[in-house]
Design an enzyme around this catalytic site. Sequence first.
Site, PDB file in Angstrom:
ATOM      1  N   ASP A   9      31.833  46.038  73.960  1.00 38.11           N
ATOM      2  CA  ASP A   9      30.867  46.237  72.867  1.00 38.11           C
ATOM      3  C   ASP A   9      30.449  47.704  72.852  1.00 38.11           C
ATOM      4  OD1 ASP A   9      28.517  44.360  71.231  1.00 38.11           O
ATOM      5  OD2 ASP A   9      28.045  46.438  71.712  1.00 38.11           O
ATOM      6  N   ASP A 110      31.829  46.019  66.117  1.00 37.79           N
ATOM      7  CA  ASP A 110      31.860  46.856  67.326  1.00 37.79           C
ATOM      8  C   ASP A 110      32.189  46.095  68.611  1.00 37.79           C
ATOM      9  OD1 ASP A 110      29.400  45.615  67.987  1.00 37.79           O
ATOM     10  OD2 ASP A 110      28.642  47.475  68.858  1.00 37.79           O
ATOM     11  N   GLU A 111      32.759  44.908  68.488  1.00 31.74           N
ATOM     12  CA  GLU A 111      33.078  44.206  69.734  1.00 31.74           C
ATOM     13  C   GLU A 111      34.304  43.311  69.632  1.00 31.74           C
ATOM     14  OE1 GLU A 111      29.863  41.142  70.656  1.00 31.74           O
ATOM     15  OE2 GLU A 111      28.962  42.342  69.070  1.00 31.74           O
TER      16      GLU A 111
END
Length: 362
Positions: A9, A110-111
Amino acid sequence: MERVIIHVDMDYFYAAIEEREDPSLKGKAVVVCMYSNRNESGGAVSTSNYVAREAGIHSAMPCKLAKSKNPDAVFLPVRKPFYEEVSAKVMEILKSNSDMDEAFEKISIDEAFLDITESCKGDYELAEEIGLRIKKEVKARERITCSVGIGPNKLIAKMASSFRKPDGITVIKPEDTQGFLKPMPVKKLWGIGKVTEDKLSELGIRTIEELAAYDAMELISVFGKNKGTWLKQAASGVDETPVKERTATDQIGRMASLKHDSRNENMIFSLLDELMDDVISKVKTRKVSFRSVTVTVIFSNFKTSTKSRTLNHVVSCRDILSENAKELMNQFLEESEMNFRRIGVRVDNLQENTGQKSLFDF
Ligand code: DCP
Ligand code: MG
Ligand code: MG
């Protein structure tokens, strides 16, 4: 073989990108805001960097409140398409570190999860090396930091990545899973929201350890079969869901609010044009064609309505999209008297282009 899963992340993602783009922001409190396009003082915080978080500024907080907490913070508007470009580059780095494409699963901008069972042969020291390599590569190539969690399943990996943030790495071996989870409050269990937390609290359950020890049948009687079973398993650190590449969605669409609620045709059709430009550019970059067009209107009373049309051929051209979307929009205008608040346009039934141009592709 026991699985080894990594979750990555990015740290304060949107704000980190802004810091990277403008070095003068370094050391300052940075707040990225999603302004509602009606009013600059409205809107909510998308994210903030760690300097701003020290002042108590967090995601989803009204921007106004954030401003009152730190008037000197730098407030920036979100630039989602740009963050998406950075995200795509980061995802490529992550993907290249997973066992294969199918062992990669992006779960948000974002992960992502990576299944690295094969490449580390179940060895957690090797797994940690892979985690460190990913951190190094992301930093070298994209100049932002991320946090990594490693564990025997997705649940543990996900919780491990948020254990040390920013720029952290946390490795939880199978035998350490219980010890890792036990002392945490139930709200830290991935998937538990406020409502569940409150219900558990009424049952006198506060920590994950207490939840794991609770009678499964009683949990099922309160939460139903699926959720009750899941709660018991998750609290015990059990999660068998596979890391799975998500197939690209079968639709491409865009929505946006009008500057103010209105039935003004110029305003509505010019926004529709902008939205169609975005949709078509995505259609082109994804090299797909579509066979149906859908227009959505959200009225000033928040009622949502959609109209669709299926075409005779798959197409990828702007003109046919435009012709159909405009007709659908005209139907909305004829049928209702209420002001429009938001509008959207979407294409569905996507097919990959064969490379051969048809009459309808230009
Ligand atoms: N985001 C958003 N609105 C929210 C939460 C998040 O727009 N309520 C966006 C902005 C974030 C991005 O999604 O940068 C990723 O969300 P994360 O939850 O991973 O948060 P950050 O990456 O910002 O911070 P962290 O370092 O805690 O991961
Ligand atoms: Mg993040
Ligand atoms: Mg995230």
